[in-house]
Design a protein around this motif. Structure first.
Motif, PDB file in Angstrom:
ATOM      1  N   ILE A  63       0.814  -1.212   0.000  1.00 47.58           N
ATOM      2  CA  ILE A  63       0.000   0.000   0.000  1.00 47.58           C
ATOM      3  C   ILE A  63       0.849   1.265   0.000  1.00 47.58           C
ATOM      4  O   ILE A  63       0.573   2.221  -0.725  1.00 47.58           O
ATOM      5  CB  ILE A  63      -0.948   0.019   1.216  1.00 47.58           C
ATOM      6  N   ASP A  64       1.907   1.274   0.789  1.00 47.26           N
ATOM      7  CA  ASP A  64       2.640   2.519   1.036  1.00 47.26           C
ATOM      8  C   ASP A  64       3.728   2.828   0.018  1.00 47.26           C
ATOM      9  O   ASP A  64       4.058   3.999  -0.201  1.00 47.26           O
ATOM     10  CB  ASP A  64       3.264   2.488   2.435  1.00 47.26           C
ATOM     11  N   ASP A  65       4.324   1.818  -0.600  1.00 46.21           N
ATOM     12  CA  ASP A  65       5.456   2.054  -1.499  1.00 46.21           C
ATOM     13  C   ASP A  65       5.002   2.264  -2.938  1.00 46.21           C
ATOM     14  O   ASP A  65       4.141   1.540  -3.449  1.00 46.21           O
ATOM     15  CB  ASP A  65       6.442   0.887  -1.436  1.00 46.21           C
ATOM     16  N   GLU A  66       5.604   3.239  -3.589  1.00 39.78           N
ATOM     17  CA  GLU A  66       5.287   3.566  -4.973  1.00 39.78           C
ATOM     18  C   GLU A  66       6.017   2.626  -5.933  1.00 39.78           C
ATOM     19  O   GLU A  66       7.113   2.145  -5.637  1.00 39.78           O
ATOM     20  CB  GLU A  66       5.703   5.007  -5.280  1.00 39.78           C
ATOM     21  N   LEU A  67       5.399   2.391  -7.076  1.00 34.10           N
ATOM     22  CA  LEU A  67       6.075   1.672  -8.151  1.00 34.10           C
ATOM     23  C   LEU A  67       6.860   2.705  -8.960  1.00 34.10           C
ATOM     24  O   LEU A  67       6.368   3.273  -9.929  1.00 34.10           O
ATOM     25  CB  LEU A  67       5.066   0.944  -9.040  1.00 34.10           C
ATOM     26  N   THR A  68       8.081   2.953  -8.535  1.00 28.95           N
ATOM     27  CA  THR A  68       8.933   3.934  -9.201  1.00 28.95           C
ATOM     28  C   THR A  68       9.661   3.282 -10.369  1.00 28.95           C
ATOM     29  O   THR A  68       9.734   2.047 -10.463  1.00 28.95           O
ATOM     30  CB  THR A  68       9.967   4.484  -8.213  1.00 28.95           C
ATOM     31  N   PRO A  69      10.239   4.075 -11.272  1.00 29.69           N
ATOM     32  CA  PRO A  69      11.045   3.484 -12.354  1.00 29.69           C
ATOM     33  C   PRO A  69      12.180   2.616 -11.824  1.00 29.69           C
ATOM     34  O   PRO A  69      12.539   1.606 -12.451  1.00 29.69           O
ATOM     35  CB  PRO A  69      11.567   4.714 -13.100  1.00 29.69           C
ATOM     36  N   GLU A  70      12.751   2.988 -10.673  1.00 27.09           N
ATOM     37  CA  GLU A  70      13.838   2.193 -10.094  1.00 27.09           C
ATOM     38  C   GLU A  70      13.328   0.829  -9.626  1.00 27.09           C
ATOM     39  O   GLU A  70      13.973  -0.207  -9.855  1.00 27.09           O
ATOM     40  CB  GLU A  70      14.470   2.948  -8.918  1.00 27.09           C
ATOM     41  N   ILE A  71      12.171   0.818  -8.971  1.00 23.76           N
ATOM     42  CA  ILE A  71      11.578  -0.448  -8.536  1.00 23.76           C
ATOM     43  C   ILE A  71      11.178  -1.284  -9.751  1.00 23.76           C
ATOM     44  O   ILE A  71      11.320  -2.510  -9.760  1.00 23.76           O
ATOM     45  CB  ILE A  71      10.355  -0.195  -7.632  1.00 23.76           C
ATOM     46  N   ALA A  72      10.699  -0.618 -10.794  1.00 23.92           N
ATOM     47  CA  ALA A  72      10.323  -1.331 -12.019  1.00 23.92           C
ATOM     48  C   ALA A  72      11.525  -2.044 -12.627  1.00 23.92           C
ATOM     49  O   ALA A  72      11.407  -3.171 -13.131  1.00 23.92           O
ATOM     50  CB  ALA A  72       9.716  -0.361 -13.021  1.00 23.92           C
TER      51      ALA A  72
END
Length: 416
Positions: A165-174
């Motif tokens: 819920i709290d963490d964004e799907l950022t380009p780095e995580i992608a």
């Protein structure tokens, strides 16, 4: 950790405003060609290769849509005036049956689709769903006995630390997810084992993993395909209102306009307590079944087969007193996934349907058997309260267009 213990919240589609479209009804080849008269005391046994039977028999109506009809339906978005009542089509079915996907497909293909604001509102939910699915796979990996190259250990640790819920799907995580997904053991062996398990990831999770970098972009706007393939757990009530203008070819000045509302509500067990408030003034009921769920368990009750849950739910709804006079559309959905699973897991199908004696490799025989298993749960029905059974694939625009045309033709030209 067992897969049945890994559950993530899903998100509902909000109520939307509709666009408009024009449609001419055509014959639907998917409707059953078996017509059972009311109060017929003979047992219907279907095709010779299955043992399904039901008595007393419900009506299996085959007259809609009528290929000889001279009507032309003009269908467009509409709003009800205060106090105005029209035709109400209620969509029910067990969780994960694809009701909301059908609802979305109708909105996309027939009413102009989702606005940019609506797409933006669903972008974050799609990202959260993707993170939830990749975490399910990583959790499974830890107890699966499979080994991945050491260089992916940091990727696994990063995904483990993500909060759905709290963490964004950022380009780095992608990039982290994509690198892990490119590993053939992970995207083939692990994925297939998780996908074929009772619960866990969405049916189109691989599509979102393939597109994770696009979805993680800061200006990401979901495509129609994204909105159809994402698995949202519907927790609200979705409605679309439209008018049906039935003009006859003999006299275009004579027309009959009917307003109708298509209502979709969540099918999970926790959502069914909301159904009662929607039972009033239902003109037609569309009960949606997932053909492909024969090897899966319920989201909220891991020892209960989804097929058995759906059968019991249909039996309860179709025989309840309030719907004894209500025409039904029995929509057997997910034909595409059903065909895939019949090839991959034929023994599971025979285990779920022990009375089936036909050829599991023959889709038509399997479909007829499943259809009859549901129909035989229906008791005697009032004249005009027929059950129309048809197959569907919510992911295919043509299939749902045909279903919608059948429903609107029935509304425009009721039998009684």
């Amino acid at each position: 950790m067992k897969l049945s213990q890994i559950k993530f919240n899903r998100f509902s589609i909000k109520k939307h405003q509709m666009g408009c479209f024009f449609s001419t009804p055509k014959k639907n080849p998917n409707i059953s060609n078996k017509t059972i008269p009311l109060n017929d005391n003979s047992n219907y046994t279907g095709d010779s290769n299955n043992n399904s039977s039901y008595s007393p028999s419900p009506i299996i109506d085959t007259s809609y849509p009528n290929s000889n009809s001279s009507s032309k339906l003009v269908i467009k978005a509409a709003e009800f005036e205060p106090g105005e009542q029209g035709v109400k089509v209620l969509m029910l079915g067990a969780g994960e049956c694809g009701k909301t996907t059908i609802w979305r497909q109708i909105k996309i293909s027939k009413f102009g689709g989702f606005s940019e604001d609506e797409k933006m509102a669903n972008a974050s939910a799609i990202k959260i769903s993707l993170i939830g699915d990749i975490k399910v796979m990583v959790d499974y990996l830890k107890s699966s006995g499979h080994n991945l190259p050491d260089y992916l250990s940091q990727n696994i640790d990063t995904i483990n630390d993500l909060n759905v819920i709290d963490d964004e799907l950022t380009p780095e995580i992608a990039d982290v997810i994509d690198e892990l997904w490119q590993n053939p053991v992970f995207n083939t062996t692990i994925y297939e084992e998780v996908f074929n398990s009772s619960v866990g990831i969405g049916e189109y999770a691989s599509f979102f993993f393939d597109n994770v970098k696009r979805i993680a972009e800061t200006d990401y706007l979901p495509t129609n395909e994204d909105l159809l393939k994402v698995r949202f757990r519907t927790t609200g009530i979705n409605t679309m209102t439209f008018s049906i203008d039935n003009r006859t070819s003999n006299n275009l000045n004579e027309n009959k306009t009917v307003k109708a509302t298509l209502v979709d509500v969540g099918g999970q067990q926790s959502e069914r307590r909301k159904w009662g408030q929607l039972f009033k003034n239902v003109s037609y009921l569309m009960f949606v079944v997932s053909l492909s769920d024969f090897d899966q368990k319920c989201f909220e009750e891991s020892d209960l087969s989804r097929t058995e849950d759906s059968l019991k739910l249909f039996e309860s709804i179709v025989n309840t007193e309030v719907f004894k006079n209500t025409p039904f559309f029995l929509v057997l959905n997910k034909k595409d996934l059903f065909i895939q699973k019949l090839k991959a897991k034929p023994e599971e199908f025979k285990k779920t349907y022990p009375n089936f004696t036909g050829n599991v490799a023959n889709y038509a025989e399997c479909f007829e058997h499943v259809k009859n298993e549901f129909l035989k749960r229906a008791g005697e029905r009032a004249q005009g309260a027929e059950i129309v059974a048809c197959e569907a694939c919510a992911m295919e625009e043509a299939s749902i267009s045909e279903l919608f045309e059948m429903v609107t033709e029935r509304i425009a030209s009721p039998k009684c």
